[in-house]
Scaffold this active site. Structure first.
Site, PDB file in Angstrom:
ATOM      1  N   LYS A 117       0.818  -1.217   0.000  1.00  0.00           N
ATOM      2  CA  LYS A 117       0.000   0.000   0.000  1.00  0.00           C
ATOM      3  C   LYS A 117       0.849   1.263   0.000  1.00  0.00           C
ATOM      4  O   LYS A 117       0.454   2.274  -0.580  1.00  0.00           O
ATOM      5  CB  LYS A 117      -0.950   0.013   1.199  1.00  0.00           C
ATOM      6  CG  LYS A 117      -2.068  -0.991   1.050  1.00  0.00           C
ATOM      7  CD  LYS A 117      -3.278  -0.629   1.887  1.00  0.00           C
ATOM      8  CE  LYS A 117      -4.438  -1.558   1.557  1.00  0.00           C
ATOM      9  NZ  LYS A 117      -5.488  -1.525   2.570  1.00  0.00           N
ATOM     10  N   LYS A 209      -5.541 -10.397  -6.624  1.00  0.00           N
ATOM     11  CA  LYS A 209      -6.784 -10.616  -5.877  1.00  0.00           C
ATOM     12  C   LYS A 209      -7.840  -9.578  -6.278  1.00  0.00           C
ATOM     13  O   LYS A 209      -7.491  -8.469  -6.696  1.00  0.00           O
ATOM     14  CB  LYS A 209      -6.526 -10.626  -4.366  1.00  0.00           C
ATOM     15  CG  LYS A 209      -6.260  -9.288  -3.773  1.00  0.00           C
ATOM     16  CD  LYS A 209      -6.272  -9.304  -2.245  1.00  0.00           C
ATOM     17  CE  LYS A 209      -6.145  -7.862  -1.808  1.00  0.00           C
ATOM     18  NZ  LYS A 209      -5.875  -7.574  -0.453  1.00  0.00           N
ATOM     19  N   LYS A 212     -10.984  -3.702  -3.896  1.00  0.00           N
ATOM     20  CA  LYS A 212     -11.749  -2.456  -3.989  1.00  0.00           C
ATOM     21  C   LYS A 212     -10.968  -1.398  -4.759  1.00  0.00           C
ATOM     22  O   LYS A 212     -11.543  -0.497  -5.345  1.00  0.00           O
ATOM     23  CB  LYS A 212     -12.010  -1.880  -2.585  1.00  0.00           C
ATOM     24  CG  LYS A 212     -12.905  -2.698  -1.694  1.00  0.00           C
ATOM     25  CD  LYS A 212     -12.862  -2.137  -0.259  1.00  0.00           C
ATOM     26  CE  LYS A 212     -13.490  -3.077   0.742  1.00  0.00           C
ATOM     27  NZ  LYS A 212     -12.931  -2.975   2.087  1.00  0.00           N
TER      28      LYS A 212
HETATM   29  P1  TYM Z   1     -10.827  -5.384   4.012  1.00  0.00           P
HETATM   30  O1  TYM Z   1     -11.771  -4.284   4.329  1.00  0.00           O
HETATM   31  O2  TYM Z   1      -9.793  -5.157   2.971  1.00  0.00           O
HETATM   32  O3  TYM Z   1     -11.637  -6.672   3.573  1.00  0.00           O
HETATM   33  C1  TYM Z   1     -12.730  -7.157   4.342  1.00  0.00           C
HETATM   34  C2  TYM Z   1     -12.694  -8.671   4.350  1.00  0.00           C
HETATM   35  O4  TYM Z   1     -12.773  -9.178   3.018  1.00  0.00           O
HETATM   36  C3  TYM Z   1     -11.697 -10.087   2.789  1.00  0.00           C
HETATM   37  N1  TYM Z   1     -11.284  -9.987   1.375  1.00  0.00           N
HETATM   38  C4  TYM Z   1     -11.219 -11.029   0.540  1.00  0.00           C
HETATM   39  N2  TYM Z   1     -11.497 -12.340   0.717  1.00  0.00           N
HETATM   40  C5  TYM Z   1     -11.344 -13.146  -0.347  1.00  0.00           C
HETATM   41  N3  TYM Z   1     -10.937 -12.714  -1.573  1.00  0.00           N
HETATM   42  C6  TYM Z   1     -10.651 -11.400  -1.791  1.00  0.00           C
HETATM   43  N4  TYM Z   1     -10.280 -10.985  -3.005  1.00  0.00           N
HETATM   44  C7  TYM Z   1     -10.795 -10.501  -0.709  1.00  0.00           C
HETATM   45  N5  TYM Z   1     -10.598  -9.162  -0.575  1.00  0.00           N
HETATM   46  C8  TYM Z   1     -10.897  -8.862   0.715  1.00  0.00           C
HETATM   47  C9  TYM Z   1     -10.589  -9.639   3.725  1.00  0.00           C
HETATM   48  O5  TYM Z   1      -9.672 -10.678   3.983  1.00  0.00           O
HETATM   49  C10 TYM Z   1     -11.390  -9.243   4.946  1.00  0.00           C
HETATM   50  O6  TYM Z   1     -11.685 -10.379   5.740  1.00  0.00           O
HETATM   51  N6  TYM Z   1      -7.565  -5.213   7.777  1.00  0.00           N
HETATM   52  C11 TYM Z   1      -8.883  -5.679   7.395  1.00  0.00           C
HETATM   53  C12 TYM Z   1      -9.986  -5.090   8.237  1.00  0.00           C
HETATM   54  C13 TYM Z   1      -9.838  -5.282   9.716  1.00  0.00           C
HETATM   55  C14 TYM Z   1     -10.049  -6.483  10.442  1.00  0.00           C
HETATM   56  C15 TYM Z   1      -9.804  -6.140  11.812  1.00  0.00           C
HETATM   57  C16 TYM Z   1     -10.376  -7.783  10.073  1.00  0.00           C
HETATM   58  C17 TYM Z   1      -9.505  -4.302  10.613  1.00  0.00           C
HETATM   59  N7  TYM Z   1      -9.506  -4.821  11.873  1.00  0.00           N
HETATM   60  C18 TYM Z   1      -9.920  -7.100  12.819  1.00  0.00           C
HETATM   61  C19 TYM Z   1     -10.488  -8.730  11.098  1.00  0.00           C
HETATM   62  C20 TYM Z   1     -10.256  -8.388  12.447  1.00  0.00           C
HETATM   63  C21 TYM Z   1      -9.123  -5.271   5.952  1.00  0.00           C
HETATM   64  O7  TYM Z   1      -8.512  -4.363   5.452  1.00  0.00           O
HETATM   65  O8  TYM Z   1     -10.134  -5.929   5.356  1.00  0.00           O
END
Ligand code: TYM
Length: 346
Positions: A117, A209, A212
Site C-alpha cells: 500500500k 486478488k 476495492k
Molecule cells: P478489508 O476491508 O480489505 O476486507 C474485508 C474482508 O474481506 C476479505 N477480502 C477477501 N477475501 C477473499 N478474496 C478477496 N479478493 C478478498 N478481498 C478482501 C478480507 O480478507 C477481509 O476479511 N484489515 C482488514 C480489516 C480489519 C479487520 C480487523 C479484520 C480491521 N480490523 C480485525 C479482522 C479483524 C481489511 O482491510 O479488510
C-alpha cells in the site's frame, strides 16, 4: 503456552473504502452470517483503519453506512450481534497505544500489506498506515475474541495479532496472575480462513486478488451491481481456450478457471469437485451462464436490500449506536483490566 481457556467470541472488521465486492462477501461476510448461529459475534466497520489513507469525509460517512447495510442485507442479525463502527468505541484507540508498546518495529517491518500500500514513496505514507496492524490487533483483543473470520490476505495480520497477544501475556505474566487472570490475559485469536473463496481473484487477471482499489470495475463484482452488470462482467471474465477439467488437478496452472470454479462453489454452497463433475469437459460459455444465474440469485437480493437500507440512514445510525454500546460494555472492562495489568492508576 497458556492453559487458560477463553469463552468463544467472534470478531471481524471490514474497511469502509470503496465498493464492497464478491471477495469481501465470500471471504468474510458470508462467514459472518454462518457464525452467528454458534457464537457471540461482533462485526465492526473499521472507519479508523480507513483514514490511514486519504478519504473524503462525506463519502466516508456514506460508505460506513453502506458496509453496515451490507452486513445486514447479507443476513447478519443486528439484534443478535453487535454491528458498529470502530470510532464509536474508543477502547480500540486506547488499547492500540498499549499494544503498540508491545509490538516490535521489526515485526511491523515485515508486513507485506504495508509495503504494497505504501508503494515506492514509503517516506510519505502515513504513520497510521504503518501501525495499522497494531490497531487491528487491538480491535480483536479488546474483546478477547477467539475466532476471526477473514480472507487469506489478512493472514499475516492475524499472525501478528497472535504474536502481540503472546508477548503481552509473557511480558506481564506476574501482573496478570496477581490480578486474578491466571496465566494469560489475551487469547491467541484463531483466523478462520477456509474454503475455495478465501482468496477471490480479479476477473481480469487470475494472479491478482479481487480488490476495492483495482482501477478496473470489470475486475470485480460489486455487491450493488445489478443483474445486467453481473452478467456482463462474468461473460467478459478472462478464461483460457481449454474446456473445464473434470478433476481438480486439471485446474493447476489455470488461475482464471480455478477462480471461476471456486466462486461458483462458494456461491452455490457446494464442493469444487461437484462443480467440476457437473461442468467438466464442457465449454466455458455454458459454465458462465450457470455462474451468472447463481451469482444473480445470491447477490441480487443482497444488493437490493443494501439499497433499501441505505435510503434510511437514521435507522442504520441507530443500529450502529446500539452495537457500539454493546461492544463498549465488553471492551471497557477488558481495558480497565489492561490498565491494572500494566500498572496505570485509575
Ligand atoms: P478489508 O476491508 O480489505 O476486507 C474485508 C474482508 O474481506 C476479505 N477480502 C477477501 N477475501 C477473499 N478474496 C478477496 N479478493 C478478498 N478481498 C478482501 C478480507 O480478507 C477481509 O476479511 N484489515 C482488514 C480489516 C480489519 C479487520 C480487523 C479484520 C480491521 N480490523 C480485525 C479482522 C479483524 C481489511 O482491510 O479488510
Amino acid at each position: 503456552m497458556t492453559t487458560q481457556t477463553f469463552p468463544s467470541r467472534v470478531f471481524s472488521g471490514v474497511q469502509p473504502t470503496g465498493n464492497l465486492h464478491l471477495g469481501n462477501y465470500l471471504g468474510a461476510i458470508q462467514k459472518f452470517v454462518a457464525l452467528q448461529a454458534d457464537y457471540e459475534c461482533l462485526y465492526c466497520v473499521v472507519d479508523m483503519h480507513a483514514i490511514t489513507v486519504a478519504q473524503d469525509p462525506d463519502e466516508l460517512r456514506r460508505t460506513i453506512r453502506e458496509v453496515a447495510a451490507a452486513f445486514i442485507a447479507a443476513g447478519v442479525d443486528p439484534q443478535k450481534n453487535a454491528i458498529f463502527n470502530q470510532s464509536q468505541v474508543s477502547v480500540h484507540a486506547e488499547l492500540a497505544w498499549v499494544l503498540g508498546c508491545t509490538a516490535r518495529i521489526g515485526w511491523l517491518n515485515r508486513m507485506t500489506q504495508f509495503k504494497e500500500k505504501a508503494g515506492k514513496d514509503r517516506e510519505n505514507a502515513s504513520v497510521g498506515l504503518y501501525t495499522y496492524p497494531v490497531l487491528m490487533a487491538a480491535d480483536i483483543l479488546a474483546y478477547r475474541a477467539t475466532h476471526v473470520p477473514v480472507g487469506e490476505d489478512q493472514k499475516q495480520h492475524l499472525e501478528l495479532a497472535r504474536d502481540i497477544a503472546q508477548k503481552f501475556n509473557n511480558d506481564f505474566a506476574a501482573s496478570i496472575e496477581k490480578h486474578g487472570f491466571g496465566d494469560a490475559f489475551f487469547p491467541l485469536p484463531e483466523p478462520l480462513i477456509q474454503g475455495a473463496a478465501a482468496r477471490v481473484m480479479s476477473l481480469r487477471d487470475g494472479s491478482k486478488k479481487m480488490s476495492k482499489s483495482d482501477p478496473s470495475d470489470q475486475s470485480r463484482i460489486n455487491l450493488t451491481d445489478d443483474a445486467d452488470a453481473i452478467a456482463a462482467k462474468v461473460r467478459k471474465a478472462k478464461t483460457d481456450p481449454e474446456p473445464l477439467p473434470s478433476e481438480a488437478a486439471g485446474l493447476e496452472g489455470r488461475p482464471e478457471a480455478a477462480n471461476l470454479v471456486g466462486i461458483y462453489a462458494a456461491l452455490a454452497g457446494v464442493e469444487q469437485a461437484k462443480v467440476l463433475g457437473e461442468f467438466g469437459g464442457g465449454q466455458f460459455s455454458a459454465f458462465k451462464n450457470a455462474l451468472v444465474e447463481v451469482a444473480v440469485e445470491k447477490l441480487g437480493p443482497i444488493g437490493a436490500e443494501m439499497k433499501r437500507l441505505v435510503a434510511d440512514p437514521a435507522s442504520i445510525d441507530a443500529i450502529l449506536k446500539r452495537g457500539a454500546e454493546r461492544a463498549e460494555a465488553i471492551a471497557r472492562p477488558n481495558f480497565e483490566a489492561v490498565k491494572d495489568i500494566v500498572g496505570f492508576v485509575r
